[in-house]
Motif scaffolding. Structure first.
Motif, PDB file in Angstrom:
ATOM      1  N   GLU B 124       0.845  -1.202   0.000  1.00  0.00           N
ATOM      2  CA  GLU B 124       0.000   0.000   0.000  1.00  0.00           C
ATOM      3  C   GLU B 124       0.879   1.250   0.000  1.00  0.00           C
ATOM      4  OE1 GLU B 124      -2.842  -0.004   3.163  1.00  0.00           O
ATOM      5  OE2 GLU B 124      -3.713  -1.908   2.506  1.00  0.00           O
ATOM      6  N   PRO B 125       0.321   2.343  -0.516  1.00  0.00           N
ATOM      7  CA  PRO B 125       1.063   3.600  -0.429  1.00  0.00           C
ATOM      8  C   PRO B 125       0.969   4.152   0.995  1.00  0.00           C
ATOM      9  CG  PRO B 125      -1.064   3.998  -1.430  1.00  0.00           C
ATOM     10  CD  PRO B 125      -0.984   2.508  -1.202  1.00  0.00           C
ATOM     11  N   VAL B 126       1.797   5.142   1.287  1.00  0.00           N
ATOM     12  CA  VAL B 126       1.699   5.855   2.562  1.00  0.00           C
ATOM     13  C   VAL B 126       0.362   6.593   2.583  1.00  0.00           C
ATOM     14  CG1 VAL B 126       2.707   7.723   3.928  1.00  0.00           C
ATOM     15  CG2 VAL B 126       4.208   6.101   2.723  1.00  0.00           C
ATOM     16  N   ASP B 127      -0.348   6.507   3.688  1.00  0.00           N
ATOM     17  CA  ASP B 127      -1.672   7.114   3.801  1.00  0.00           C
ATOM     18  C   ASP B 127      -1.551   8.553   4.318  1.00  0.00           C
ATOM     19  OD1 ASP B 127      -4.249   7.849   4.301  1.00  0.00           O
ATOM     20  OD2 ASP B 127      -4.541   6.461   5.992  1.00  0.00           O
ATOM     21  N   PRO B 128      -1.861   9.552   3.479  1.00  0.00           N
ATOM     22  CA  PRO B 128      -1.704  10.945   3.914  1.00  0.00           C
ATOM     23  C   PRO B 128      -2.528  11.277   5.158  1.00  0.00           C
ATOM     24  CG  PRO B 128      -2.010  10.843   1.535  1.00  0.00           C
ATOM     25  CD  PRO B 128      -2.291   9.469   2.069  1.00  0.00           C
ATOM     26  N   GLU B 129      -3.676  10.644   5.320  1.00  0.00           N
ATOM     27  CA  GLU B 129      -4.496  10.954   6.508  1.00  0.00           C
ATOM     28  C   GLU B 129      -3.806  10.504   7.793  1.00  0.00           C
ATOM     29  OE1 GLU B 129      -8.682  10.110   6.562  1.00  0.00           O
ATOM     30  OE2 GLU B 129      -8.873  10.740   4.453  1.00  0.00           O
ATOM     31  N   GLY B 154       6.853  -2.104  -4.782  1.00  0.00           N
ATOM     32  CA  GLY B 154       6.348  -1.543  -6.041  1.00  0.00           C
ATOM     33  C   GLY B 154       5.215  -0.556  -5.863  1.00  0.00           C
ATOM     34  N   ALA B 155       5.098   0.025  -4.650  1.00  0.00           N
ATOM     35  CA  ALA B 155       4.009   0.986  -4.411  1.00  0.00           C
ATOM     36  C   ALA B 155       4.522   2.427  -4.500  1.00  0.00           C
ATOM     37  CB  ALA B 155       3.393   0.755  -3.034  1.00  0.00           C
ATOM     38  N   LEU B 156       3.719   3.265  -5.141  1.00  0.00           N
ATOM     39  CA  LEU B 156       4.035   4.687  -5.305  1.00  0.00           C
ATOM     40  C   LEU B 156       3.236   5.497  -4.292  1.00  0.00           C
ATOM     41  CD1 LEU B 156       5.326   6.951  -7.158  1.00  0.00           C
ATOM     42  CD2 LEU B 156       3.165   6.889  -8.440  1.00  0.00           C
ATOM     43  N   SER B 157       3.906   6.364  -3.550  1.00  0.00           N
ATOM     44  CA  SER B 157       3.187   7.237  -2.623  1.00  0.00           C
ATOM     45  C   SER B 157       3.084   8.644  -3.188  1.00  0.00           C
ATOM     46  CB  SER B 157       3.881   7.233  -1.257  1.00  0.00           C
ATOM     47  OG  SER B 157       3.670   5.990  -0.620  1.00  0.00           O
ATOM     48  N   GLN B 296      -2.574 -12.039 -19.099  1.00  0.00           N
ATOM     49  CA  GLN B 296      -2.865 -13.212 -19.945  1.00  0.00           C
ATOM     50  C   GLN B 296      -2.317 -14.487 -19.315  1.00  0.00           C
ATOM     51  OE1 GLN B 296      -1.581 -12.750 -23.964  1.00  0.00           O
ATOM     52  NE2 GLN B 296      -3.409 -11.593 -24.541  1.00  0.00           N
ATOM     53  N   LEU B 297      -1.242 -14.354 -18.538  1.00  0.00           N
ATOM     54  CA  LEU B 297      -0.675 -15.527 -17.850  1.00  0.00           C
ATOM     55  C   LEU B 297      -1.323 -15.723 -16.477  1.00  0.00           C
ATOM     56  CD1 LEU B 297       3.153 -14.977 -18.585  1.00  0.00           C
ATOM     57  CD2 LEU B 297       1.615 -16.623 -19.695  1.00  0.00           C
ATOM     58  N   ASP B 298      -2.357 -14.915 -16.195  1.00  0.00           N
ATOM     59  CA  ASP B 298      -3.093 -15.028 -14.928  1.00  0.00           C
ATOM     60  C   ASP B 298      -2.232 -14.697 -13.716  1.00  0.00           C
ATOM     61  OD1 ASP B 298      -5.736 -15.307 -14.772  1.00  0.00           O
ATOM     62  OD2 ASP B 298      -5.760 -17.491 -15.067  1.00  0.00           O
ATOM     63  N   ILE B 299      -1.308 -13.831 -13.899  1.00  0.00           N
ATOM     64  CA  ILE B 299      -0.427 -13.437 -12.807  1.00  0.00           C
ATOM     65  C   ILE B 299      -0.970 -12.153 -12.176  1.00  0.00           C
ATOM     66  CG2 ILE B 299       1.903 -12.553 -12.296  1.00  0.00           C
ATOM     67  CD1 ILE B 299       2.988 -14.635 -14.252  1.00  0.00           C
ATOM     68  N   GLN B 300      -0.990 -12.120 -10.832  1.00  0.00           N
ATOM     69  CA  GLN B 300      -1.616 -11.006 -10.117  1.00  0.00           C
ATOM     70  C   GLN B 300      -0.574 -10.026  -9.562  1.00  0.00           C
ATOM     71  OE1 GLN B 300      -5.036 -11.113 -10.032  1.00  0.00           O
ATOM     72  NE2 GLN B 300      -4.772 -13.012 -11.216  1.00  0.00           N
ATOM     73  N   PHE B 301      -0.917  -8.770  -9.584  1.00  0.00           N
ATOM     74  CA  PHE B 301      -0.047  -7.734  -9.019  1.00  0.00           C
ATOM     75  C   PHE B 301      -0.234  -7.628  -7.500  1.00  0.00           C
ATOM     76  CE2 PHE B 301       0.458  -6.498 -13.352  1.00  0.00           C
ATOM     77  CZ  PHE B 301       1.638  -5.765 -13.409  1.00  0.00           C
ATOM     78  N   VAL B 302       0.837  -7.259  -6.816  1.00  0.00           N
ATOM     79  CA  VAL B 302       0.773  -7.050  -5.362  1.00  0.00           C
ATOM     80  C   VAL B 302       0.074  -5.732  -5.053  1.00  0.00           C
ATOM     81  CG1 VAL B 302       2.202  -6.599  -3.301  1.00  0.00           C
ATOM     82  CG2 VAL B 302       2.865  -8.428  -4.912  1.00  0.00           C
ATOM     83  N   VAL B 303       0.312  -4.722  -5.874  1.00  0.00           N
ATOM     84  CA  VAL B 303      -0.154  -3.361  -5.592  1.00  0.00           C
ATOM     85  C   VAL B 303      -1.400  -3.053  -6.428  1.00  0.00           C
ATOM     86  CG1 VAL B 303       0.511  -0.916  -5.712  1.00  0.00           C
ATOM     87  CG2 VAL B 303       2.212  -2.655  -5.068  1.00  0.00           C
ATOM     88  N   ALA B 304      -2.364  -2.381  -5.789  1.00  0.00           N
ATOM     89  CA  ALA B 304      -3.575  -1.979  -6.513  1.00  0.00           C
ATOM     90  C   ALA B 304      -3.213  -0.981  -7.619  1.00  0.00           C
ATOM     91  CB  ALA B 304      -4.574  -1.354  -5.538  1.00  0.00           C
ATOM     92  N   PRO B 306      -3.986   1.972  -8.933  1.00  0.00           N
ATOM     93  CA  PRO B 306      -3.637   3.410  -8.894  1.00  0.00           C
ATOM     94  C   PRO B 306      -2.270   3.699  -8.288  1.00  0.00           C
ATOM     95  CG  PRO B 306      -5.787   2.973  -7.859  1.00  0.00           C
ATOM     96  CD  PRO B 306      -5.157   1.661  -8.122  1.00  0.00           C
ATOM     97  N   TYR B 307      -1.710   2.751  -7.555  1.00  0.00           N
ATOM     98  CA  TYR B 307      -0.449   3.022  -6.848  1.00  0.00           C
ATOM     99  C   TYR B 307       0.718   2.210  -7.395  1.00  0.00           C
ATOM    100  CZ  TYR B 307      -4.256   4.328  -3.785  1.00  0.00           C
ATOM    101  OH  TYR B 307      -5.420   4.852  -3.306  1.00  0.00           O
TER     102      TYR B 307
END
Lengths: 376, 376
Positions: B124-129, B154-157, B296-304, B306-307
């Motif tokens: 997850e990215p750093v939560d500004p709140e 691999g997360a962008l804040s 296509q290879l059904d591989i999932q990303f760790v990060v959602a 938008p980030y």
């Protein structure tokens, strides 16, 4: 957007580097360095690092397990020795006979240690009697720190005797071998050196940017028994060693400077192929040749003969000769770099380095001829 | 004498480096690096360093005077920011959402600061709140430290928002841009970043071993007003700057890693020639292409989505696939390096880097084809 600057490619001239370092880099070393980058955890790279450790052990003449290259220049190697070994409040006898002894003192104080200085004049070696006296006066001292080959003055100190004194007084020895490694006799195990650091860019004739270091088992024990964490995360050897000595299970600490390590591997292979004793003899022979030529030009050495470093010749600037203008002419007319004086010798002396690949007859001939022409 | 080891020359294979760095180095950069070494006080080298500063200012999008490259890897750049800015007893809000936020915390504590952590889950990215809340709860905090692009997940804040929060609460911001510089939008001056460090070996596709840094005027003022000396001599920016900004009168601090700086100069010239916005767009486009293939290879990303960092794609290891064996096969059969998971993601994720010169269609094609063949 701040616009992109228009900058042309940098094409350095081919200089002959006879200053206090960087020295001329072996062409094979530059070629090794430009080989394709691989990952710092690649099994082939890790195997190369094991070889690099063996080559460093040979250069230092040690069997110390904790022998590696710090991923930064010699100043960081110096700092690595002090921050890992010295804990706040611990006393260090620091010998000062030039710029780098004073830098050691600053390092001691920045890691909370207490520095007791033993001073010798610039150009003189460290005086073992003064050191013995200081060790006797300070029985609570834990370390003796000194510079083996003072790059600022060209003076060689008797590391063997000084380390024996340290041992007699239950001190660990911390030795600056930035300019000595590969150029003059240096035997880490035989002399009982506990912590030593050097630089890649002096008598190893590698590119600048790495600092070979080695720690004796006693030094490692001191690091292991620390009560306080090492103040530097980057230089914390207990963390660094999990990368350098992990074998197949090397743990990531920082990204190793892969290409610079290729270069060091190649430079140390050259040292091993020549043989250390042959390299020491070559530096001495080249020094004698330079000395003979300088004497014909009536140029005086800063250091008395028994303590002169063959690889770093500090000479007084002849009377009436402009320091900066002459060095600039050497650079512009002959592509020849010699070193300015540093600290107390600034404006008074020059430093002519004959280091590693630079310690060759053709370089001495060029240097003497150029100095002669400029003196006319 | 300890005998010389017999070691053959090291000939690294030509890998395709799609891990978390080092990335594939531009061939022009390797060539620039192997140009002849000159002295670190040579007027021509000094002029190159002035150009290097301009190129770094462009890459960071800043006019900060104190913009330079630390002569050591990114970890030392991180340490340089903390040891120069944070004085003992000062409070730092440290955001942790991966390995490097935790490393920041360790740095704060090693220089005697008080770290207050704001934690987000890995990926997850750093939560500004959460950051705003911590800043409100700790009105005595002097700094906000966070990682712009977490290399371990691999997360962008949102650096812009976080730096604005820091400013609102009279904190200086310290930003890790090791993986972000050159790969995603980053505007030091517009976003009000006070201290930032990066690495040479990620999206700049230079050789590993250097750490570009920049300090805002407010950060420089904080350094100038220190009551205690910086604990690191090597990283003390007040000393380093006498070399980097001395113009014709540069003072010696340490021997600069001359050839590595040639390489960085060339790598930044390539960035300037492409243009930062074009480079950011290329990384994004290449990421989309990789993403389509992985889906296509059904591989999932760790990060959602938008980030997600385009330049560092953390993906879950498909069920039933052996982590180490697959990475080893990629290396041996395809000369392709991808990254293992780090920390909490070790054994669970891979990291596919598309950084700088590595972010090219042919590399994505190779990676997808190789993964597909090994999954069969």
């Amino acid at each position: 957007m701040i616009p992109a600057p228009m900058i042309a490619a940098f094409n350095p001239p081919r200089r002959t580097l006879l200053g206090p370092g960087p020295s001329d880099v072996y062409p094979q070393v530059l070629a090794a360095q430009s080989k394709p980058t691989v990952g710092h955890l690649d099994p082939l790279f890790v195997a190369m690092m094991d070889e690099l450790k063996q080559l460093l052990q040979y250069a230092f003449q040690t069997k110390n397990e904790m022998t590696l290259a710090i991923s930064a220049p010699g100043s960081a190697g110096m700092e690595a020795c002090f921050v890992n070994l010295v804990e706040p409040g611990e006393k260090v006898i620091v010998c000062r006979n030039g710029v780098f002894g004073e830098r050691m003192r600053q390092n001691v104080e920045r890691c909370g240690g207490i520095a007791v200085t033993v001073d010798n004049a610039w150009g003189e070696p460290v005086d073992p009697e003064a050191v013995a006296q200081a060790l006797t006066q300070h029985p609570d001292a834990r370390f003796l720190a000194f510079v083996h080959a003072e790059t600022s003055t060209g003076a060689l100190s008797d590391a063997k005797t000084l380390c024996a004194l340290a041992k007699q007084h239950n001190c660990l020895s911390i030795v600056d071998a930035v300019t000595s490694l590969g150029g003059v006799e240096l035997r880490v195990d035989d002399w009982g050196i506990d912590a030593i650091y050097s630089g890649s860019q002096k008598c190893l004739s590698c590119v600048p940017g790495l600092s070979p270091v080695s720690f004796s088992p006693a030094a490692v024990a001191k690091i292991t028994q620390r009560k306080t964490p090492v103040q530097s995360w980057f230089l914390d050897q207990s963390l660094v060693m999990s990368y350098w000595s992990g074998g197949a299970k090397r743990a990531y600490h920082h990204t190793a400077p892969v290409n610079a390590l290729y270069a060091l591997h190649e430079a140390l292979r050259i040292v091993a192929a020549e043989g250390l004793e042959q390299a020491w003899a070559r530096h001495q022979a080249m020094h004698q040749e330079l000395r003979a030529g300088l004497e014909q030009l009536d140029i005086q050495f800063v250091v008395a003969e028994p303590y002169r470093l063959p690889q770093l010749n500090a000479i007084y600037i002849p009377a009436g000769v402009d320091d900066a203008m002459t060095r600039s002419s050497l650079l512009q007319q002959f592509n020849l770099e010699i070193g300015a004086g540093l600290g107390a010798l600034a404006g008074k002396a020059w430093r002519i380095g004959l280091m590693g690949y630079g310690a060759r007859r053709e370089n001495i001939a060029l240097c003497l001829q150029a100095l002669q022409q400029l003196q006319r």
